[in-house]
Design a protein around this motif. Structure first.
Motif, mmCIF file in Angstrom:
data_model
loop_
_atom_site.group_PDB
_atom_site.id
_atom_site.type_symbol
_atom_site.label_atom_id
_atom_site.label_comp_id
_atom_site.label_asym_id
_atom_site.label_seq_id
_atom_site.Cartn_x
_atom_site.Cartn_y
_atom_site.Cartn_z
ATOM 1 N N PHE A 3 25.211 67.981 71.690
ATOM 2 C CA PHE A 3 25.210 67.009 72.596
ATOM 3 C C PHE A 3 26.799 66.230 72.302
ATOM 4 O O PHE A 3 27.274 66.662 71.431
ATOM 5 C CB PHE A 3 24.249 65.842 72.211
ATOM 6 C CG PHE A 3 24.092 65.368 70.829
ATOM 7 C CD1 PHE A 3 24.786 64.468 70.290
ATOM 8 C CD2 PHE A 3 23.500 66.306 69.880
ATOM 9 C CE1 PHE A 3 24.758 63.877 69.083
ATOM 10 C CE2 PHE A 3 23.379 65.667 68.695
ATOM 11 C CZ PHE A 3 24.079 64.494 68.219
ATOM 12 N N ALA A 4 26.921 65.275 73.283
ATOM 13 C CA ALA A 4 28.217 64.594 73.273
ATOM 14 C C ALA A 4 27.886 63.187 74.059
ATOM 15 O O ALA A 4 26.850 62.971 74.834
ATOM 16 C CB ALA A 4 29.514 65.017 73.913
ATOM 17 N N ASP A 5 28.478 62.082 73.426
ATOM 18 C CA ASP A 5 28.214 60.764 73.770
ATOM 19 C C ASP A 5 29.726 60.290 74.635
ATOM 20 O O ASP A 5 30.586 60.599 73.768
ATOM 21 C CB ASP A 5 27.898 59.781 73.082
ATOM 22 C CG ASP A 5 26.547 60.150 72.517
ATOM 23 O OD1 ASP A 5 25.600 60.082 73.495
ATOM 24 O OD2 ASP A 5 26.434 60.394 71.159
ATOM 25 N N LEU A 6 29.881 60.022 75.772
ATOM 26 C CA LEU A 6 31.199 59.398 76.160
ATOM 27 C C LEU A 6 30.850 58.444 77.223
ATOM 28 O O LEU A 6 29.851 57.983 77.874
ATOM 29 C CB LEU A 6 31.991 60.525 76.681
ATOM 30 C CG LEU A 6 31.177 61.493 77.691
ATOM 31 C CD1 LEU A 6 32.471 62.090 78.699
ATOM 32 C CD2 LEU A 6 30.301 62.534 77.387
ATOM 33 N N ILE A 7 32.171 57.950 77.755
ATOM 34 C CA ILE A 7 32.281 57.074 78.679
ATOM 35 C C ILE A 7 33.363 57.666 79.795
ATOM 36 O O ILE A 7 34.686 57.909 79.402
ATOM 37 C CB ILE A 7 32.747 55.640 78.353
ATOM 38 C CG1 ILE A 7 31.595 55.275 77.505
ATOM 39 C CG2 ILE A 7 32.936 54.682 79.446
ATOM 40 C CD1 ILE A 7 31.852 53.760 76.963
#
Length: 166
Positions: free
Chosen positions: A40-44
């Protein structure tokens, strides 16, 4: 009760991948993590990733889903390329909103991996989903890639829920 799998990050030689490469000045430069078989990855996403005003471009969304599905092969110690991918866009991905993208291997036999991924907003609403087929590198190709990128997994300290890596 089973213990939770450790949080893992990945270290590679600097490279130019549009999604995860740190050398690509126009890329997304996301940080991939994994817990067990889930990658997974979290970003904006910002204005440079816009399609229609305020909405992320569908190609950027597809690239992110493709990336986590390809990285999900790490659990089987495989490197692979996309053979086929299907994307379903469920809701607009708003520029400036936090998103979470995750992928996993559904099944695999030999060098063929069937994968899935999804993109969620901060409330857990599914924004997009994908299924993919990936073909793993041969043993010789894998050895060459490992030498070139010097790939290694590193155990990370758990981050608070909602913490962003990018």
């Amino acid at each position: 009760m089973a213990a939770e799998a450790p949080l893992v990050g990945f270290e590679l030689s600097p490279h130019n991948c549009f999604v995860c490469g740190e050398l690509n000045a126009h890329g997304l430069r996301i940080s991939i993590r994994a817990r067990g078989p889930l990658v997974f990855a979290d970003l904006i996403l910002g204005p440079d990733h816009e399609g229609w005003e305020g909405i992320a471009h569908g190609g950027i969304i597809a690239a992110l889903l493709d990336e986590v599905m390809e990285w999900s092969l790490f659990e089987a110690e495989a490197w692979g390329v996309t053979a086929e991918m299907r994307v379903r866009y469920r809701h607009p991905v708003r520029i400036g909103d936090a998103i979470h993208v995750e992928g996993w291997v559904s099944t695999h036999r030999g060098r063929r991996f069937e994968t899935a991924a999804r993109m969620l907003d901060a409330e857990g609403q599914v924004l997009a989903e994908a299924q993919g087929t990936y073909l793993a590198a041969t043993a010789a190709q894998r050895a060459e890639l490992e030498a070139r990128y010097r790939f290694r997994k590193v155990e990370l300290e758990p981050q608070p829920l909602g913490a962003s890596s990018t």
